[in-house]
Structure formats: structure tokens, C-alpha cells
Enzyme design. Structure first.
Site, PDB file in Angstrom:
ATOM      1  N   SER A 190       3.711   7.476  14.485  1.00 53.43           N
ATOM      2  CA  SER A 190       3.475   7.433  13.047  1.00 53.43           C
ATOM      3  C   SER A 190       3.493   5.974  12.593  1.00 53.43           C
ATOM      4  O   SER A 190       2.719   5.160  13.100  1.00 53.43           O
ATOM      5  CB  SER A 190       4.497   8.287  12.309  1.00 53.43           C
ATOM      6  OG  SER A 190       4.134   8.489  10.965  1.00 53.43           O
ATOM      7  N   ASP A 420      -2.926  16.995  13.903  1.00 55.26           N
ATOM      8  CA  ASP A 420      -2.052  16.182  13.061  1.00 55.26           C
ATOM      9  C   ASP A 420      -2.508  16.303  11.606  1.00 55.26           C
ATOM     10  O   ASP A 420      -3.666  16.027  11.292  1.00 55.26           O
ATOM     11  CB  ASP A 420      -2.126  14.723  13.529  1.00 55.26           C
ATOM     12  CG  ASP A 420      -1.090  13.828  12.878  1.00 55.26           C
ATOM     13  OD1 ASP A 420      -0.561  14.197  11.813  1.00 55.26           O
ATOM     14  OD2 ASP A 420      -0.829  12.750  13.438  1.00 55.26           O
ATOM     15  N   HIS A 465       1.929  16.322  13.950  1.00 53.09           N
ATOM     16  CA  HIS A 465       2.259  14.914  13.801  1.00 53.09           C
ATOM     17  C   HIS A 465       3.403  14.512  14.728  1.00 53.09           C
ATOM     18  O   HIS A 465       4.577  14.806  14.452  1.00 53.09           O
ATOM     19  CB  HIS A 465       2.613  14.602  12.355  1.00 53.09           C
ATOM     20  CG  HIS A 465       2.794  13.145  12.078  1.00 53.09           C
ATOM     21  ND1 HIS A 465       1.838  12.204  12.416  1.00 53.09           N
ATOM     22  CD2 HIS A 465       3.820  12.456  11.523  1.00 53.09           C
ATOM     23  CE1 HIS A 465       2.253  11.017  12.069  1.00 53.09           C
ATOM     24  NE2 HIS A 465       3.458  11.131  11.533  1.00 53.09           N
TER      25      HIS A 465
END
Length: 549
Positions: A190, A420, A465
Site C-alpha cells: 500500500s 484490490d 488489498h
């Protein structure tokens, strides 16, 4: 903690490190006197083996969970102030079972807290580990109010805290162990993925190997996308898609594309090639949870399409179909928990987007996302002045020039979940394409690809994610796993230290996504653009019966 435990832990760490290094090691507690440039060691504590409970930041909704099963380690806390408005928190953990290597972990969101869980995993692997809060405190990591009127803190968040952490950690290791690390690694997902790419581009000599997960490296494009999605769902009073309708979308996508890889398993292996037609979901006999109204259908198409300006130019890739309804997917990131449109304000995209533009860009705590102009505000954002730099140069790590990292003999593994709902996988595909183009080796079949000698991208079908989702989603990016065939960190080590490039990494889907519970199935992750397909024989739940093609 009893004083006897502290003494024993300190002795164990020092004896172990001294045994592995010819130079006498310092004691843990003596590191408080270590001299560091514009930084102070505020504490150095011997922590006995067992459970460690991270500190609770002011404003935290719940205290952090205790972390069990840790080796004895020396915990070094540092505050670095490279500018008068900087206060960068850094922690360096030095385990008794040190393997002679260093692993720095990235952050998530807008950071604001040291990544304690990552440091714990790293010392369980035997690494000396370090992480930072990126120069501010934020226990929820979506709040960016700290940036208002503090350009130097934005620079700390963008890249300076990373370098401060690397340099201070290596100095601590040198002082404590008597020698620096034999190999240095960085891993993050991320915002940590953005940081990982930042390391390879801005500080190419600092790390021998880097793991890049679902990176938010085009920060402006991504946060613009968050505004685009929120605007789409708020365009009219009927545009909002409640979470109760998301299963209908996911099921329609799976019906169209699930079996393309030869197995019907609830996972679309290549959602970019999925010819799912959202128009089939249009309500014809009244509104219900199995269909979409015309305004909802328009919103869905905009989210898949991704942000564009009025000339049709892409600002960021759109999201892909196949796992909208899963926990950690659209209800978390895009729609909010529902049922009404007001729940969008609880969605992570809304929170990140509005905080970014209020406090990084427009300097207006009352800025309203409905006023964002996709023709003019993107360029304005990129050029926003931050202490003499453009905001794009402070935050973005999209530079395809990895020549210095390659010259350092660095190796990089990038991965991205295809479902994601925070950062579209097309972002990673586009970055890889730009690197290939920079080195003059890009064509559709990679017949001239030499970039794969140091940089490989692995898409993770059905992963959300950084983790979770319906696909095989565990491959060492969280808990340590058995070997280089199943663990991305160990695969990177094998590449850096033994020249064994990863031709595939085995990912596993566990019951409840918990590696302590039984495995449900496994799949090979393939170096892009290869994709895994079932061989047609043997049980489809075993990765051994799949091939990268």
C-alpha cells in the site's frame, strides 16, 4: 517486567550477537548514549522473549493487540529532527537470533504509527528490523490534518523519514553488533509499496532487495480516483450502490469469467480480460438487490472505467470485477457499509481522498469533494508547492529509471491483488510497462525483456488489498512461511544472495485466511504477463497441477 528478566534478555542478545561478530557488541541499554545526526535515542530496552504489547497512541479507538511468540530483542526508540518542524519516530529492533541481515518495513495509509506488527514478523524471521511513523502521530492513518501548514512534515512523510530510518537503523546495528548488516531489504504494501518504489528510485544503493506490494506510488492519480468514485456514487440521489447489491455484481462477473482458467473456483484469474457486461444487471421488473437501477449502473461503469478528464485521457486505471462483495473489498473502500449513501463518508476512499485534498492540496478543512474538476485540479495538485518542491516530486514514486538500482545489483519483486479495491492492479501493470519502455525492452510478448533480470511483477488473482479475498492470498507477505517457493521474502533472499530468480511463487488460500487453519487450495503466482492455468489433470486445488503460461 522484572529487572532479572531485563538483565537476562540483554545478556542473551549481546552474547548471541558477539558470537556472530568479531567486534565486541555493545549492550542494549548503552545505546542511549549513541551519537546520531540530528537525532536522539530516547530509549533502549532489552525485551525478554514472549509477548510484546505495542504502545497505545492518544486518540486510538482500541489499544493494539499484544504480539506473542517473539524472541528476546533490544528495542531502540529514536526521534529524528532533520528540520525544525520534524519529529520522526523510529524504532529499531535487534533480535537475539539475528541472521546478520536488515529488513525495513513500510507503512500504510497516511502512516502515523510505527508498524509494530511488521517489526514483530521481521524479528521472528531473524532480521534486525526498523520502521517509522513517517514524522507524525495518527492512530487511524486516514487523518491528514497534521499536514496543514506543515510542508516539512509532508516531505518527511513523502521520503525523508524513510532515509532517516535507514541511516539511523544501520548506525544502531553497527554500534550494537559491531558490524553492519550483510544484506539489507525493504518490504511494504500500500503506502509501504509506494515507499518501496521510492527507495529503489531515490535511494538505489540502500537496499539489496525490495518487495513492493500493491503500491500507492502514483499518489495524486490514486487520490484523484478516490474522489472520482465518490462523485460517481453521489452523482444523483439514486446513484449510490448499497452493499446488499454487490453480491449480484460479483456473481454476474464470475458467471462470465470464472472458468476462463479451466476451473470454476470463485476466482477470475485474469479480470482484465473479463468480458463481463454490467448492462445485464439493469433492473427490468422493479428495483431489488439482484439488479441495478440506471443511475447505479452508470456509477458502476464509472468506477470500472476509472478517472478521466473531459478529453478522455486516463488519470488512473479503473477497478476490476470479481470480488466486489467480499469483506475488505468495496464495502470497506468504495461504498462504505451502507445501507444509505451517507455511509460513503465511512468508506476508506472517501476518507483518504477528502483528507488529502483538504490538507495536502487546497489547505481548506472545509473543502468539498463535489467541487473537484478533473480537467484543471489534477495538474494543480501535481504542481502544489511544498517547501520549494512540487507535491508530485515529494509523494510520487513513478520514475521508471531503475538503472542505478540495477547497477547496485538490486533485485525487486512486485505483487498486486487483481481484486484490490484500494489501488487498481492496472497501476502496477502500467509501472512495469513504463520500466520496460525506459530500458527499451518493451513489447507485448516480452521477447526482448531484460528487465526481468532484476525486476518482476506478480499479479495475485482474487487477492484484495495486500491480503484477503477469494483467491490464494498468503505467500509470506504476512506471516513467515516455509521456503522460497512459498514465501516472497525468502524468494527475494534467494534471488539476491544466490542468484535464483523466482519463476513462480506458490500462494495458499487458508480457511478464514488464517495460516494456522487448514489450507483450502494453492495456486502458482506467475511473473507477469504469464498467467496460471490448470493442466487439466490432477486435483485443481493443488498448485502442482497448474502451470504459468
Amino acid at each position: 517486567m522484572k529487572m532479572r528478566d531485563v538483565v537476562l534478555a540483554s545478556s542473551a542478545i549481546v552474547l548471541c550477537l558477539a558470537a556472530n561478530n568479531p567486534v565486541r557488541a555493545a549492550s542494549c541499554e548503552s545505546l542511549t548514549s549513541l551519537s546520531l545526526d540530528h537525532a536522539t535515542v530516547t530509549a533502549a530496552t532489552s525485551v525478554p522473549a514472549g509477548t510484546f504489547t505495542p504502545p497505545t497512541l492518544p486518540g486510538a479507538i482500541t489499544p493494539p493487540a499484544p504480539i506473542p511468540s517473539l524472541p528476546a530483542f533490544c528495542r531502540v526508540q529514536i526521534t529524528s529532527s532533520p528540520t525544525s518542524d520534524s519529529s520522526i519516530g523510529i524504532e529499531v529492533w535487534l533480535p537475539a537470533n539475528w541472521n546478520g541481515k536488515y529488513l525495513q518495513s513500510g507503512n500504510g495509509g497516511f502512516a502515523g504509527v510505527v508498524p509494530y506488527s511488521a517489526l514483530a514478523r521481521d524479528i521472528q524471521r531473524g532480521y534486525a528490523a526498523a520502521g517509522t511513523d513517517d514524522g507524525h502521530a495518527d492512530p487511524v492513518n486516514t487523518d491528514a490534518s497534521w499536514a496543514l501548514g506543515h510542508p516539512q512534515k509532508i516531505i518527511d512523510f513523502g521520503f525523508r523519514a524513510l532515509k532517516e530510518t535507514t541511516d539511523k537503523a544501520k548506525a544502531v546495528i553497527q554500534a550494537f553488533a559491531g558490524s553492519g548488516p550483510q544484506y539489507s531489504y525493504f518490504a511494504g504494501c500500500s503506502d509501504g509499496g509506494r515507499e518501496a518504489l521510492m527507495e529503489s528510485q531515490r535511494y538505489p544503493d540502500d537496499f539489496d532487495g525490495i518487495v513492493v506490494g500493491d503500491p500507492a506510488n502514483d499518489q495524486v492519480g490514486l487520490l484523484t480516483q478516490f474522489i472520482w468514485d465518490s462523485q460517481a456514487l453521489l452523482a444523483t440521489s439514486g446513484s449510490y450502490i448499497p452493499p446488499a447489491k454487490l453480491p449480484a455484481i460479483t456473481n454476474a462477473a464470475l458467471a462470465a469469467c470464472d472458468v476462463a482458467d479451466g476451473v470454476q473456483d470463485g476466482v477470475i484469474s485474469n479480470p482484465r480480460r473479463c468480458h463481463f457486461n454490467p448492462d445485464e444487471l439493469l433492473c427490468t421488473g422493479g428495483d431489488n438487490d439482484s439488479c441495478l437501477t440506471a443511475p447505479q449502473l452508470a456509477a458502476l461503469k464509472k468506477i470500472y472505467y476509472g478517472p478521466h478528464n473531459s478529453a478522455g485521457q486516463t488519470i488512473n486505471p479503473g477497478f476490476l470485477p470479481g470480488a466486489e462483495a467480499y469483506a475488505g473489498g468495496w464495502p470497506t473502500w468504495i461504498t462504505g457499509p451502507g445501507p444509505g449513501a451517507d455511509s460513503i463518508t465511512k468508506a476508506a476512499q472517501y476518507q483518504f481522498g477528502i483528507n488529502f485534498f483538504r490538507y495536502f492540496v487546497f489547505n481548506d478543512p472545509n473543502w468539498n469533494l463535489t467541487t473537484f474538476n478533473f480537467d484543471t485540479d489534477v495538474d494543480k495538485t501535481l504542481a502544489t508547492p511544498i517547501a520549494g518542491m512540487a507535491l508530485e516530486d515529494v509523494l510520487s514514486s513513478v520514475d521508471p529509471d531503475l538503472s542505478a538500482f540495477r547497477a547496485h545489483n538490486g533485485k525487486m519483486i512486485q505483487y498486486h491483488g487483481t481484486t484490490d479495491a484500494a489501488i487498481p492492479p492496472g497501476n502496477s501493470i502500467e509501472y512495469r510497462r513504463s520500466v520496460l519502455a525506459f530500458f527499451g525492452t518493451y513489447d507485448q510478448k516480452d521477447t526482448k525483456d531484460t528487465v526481468s533480470n532484476f525486476y518482476r511483477l506478480f499479479l495475485v488473482p482474487g487477492m484484495q488489498h495486500c491480503s484477503g479475498g477469494p483467491g490464494a492470498n498468503t505467500f509470506g507477505q504476512g506471516v513467515p512461511l516455509a521456503d522460497a517457493d512459498h514465501d516472497v521474502i525468502k524468494a527475494l533472499e534467494a534471488w539476491v544472495e544466490h542468484g535464483k530468480a523466482p519463476d513462480q511463487i506458490i500462494a495458499t488460500k487458508y480457511t478464514n485466511d488464517d495460516p494456522t487453519q487448514p489450507a483450502l487450495f494453492s495456486r502458482p503466482l506467475c511473473p507477469y504477463p504469464a498467467l496460471a492455468r490448470w493442466n487439466g489433470t490432477g486435483v485443481a486445488s493443488d498448485a502442482a497441477n497448474w502451470s504459468c503460461r
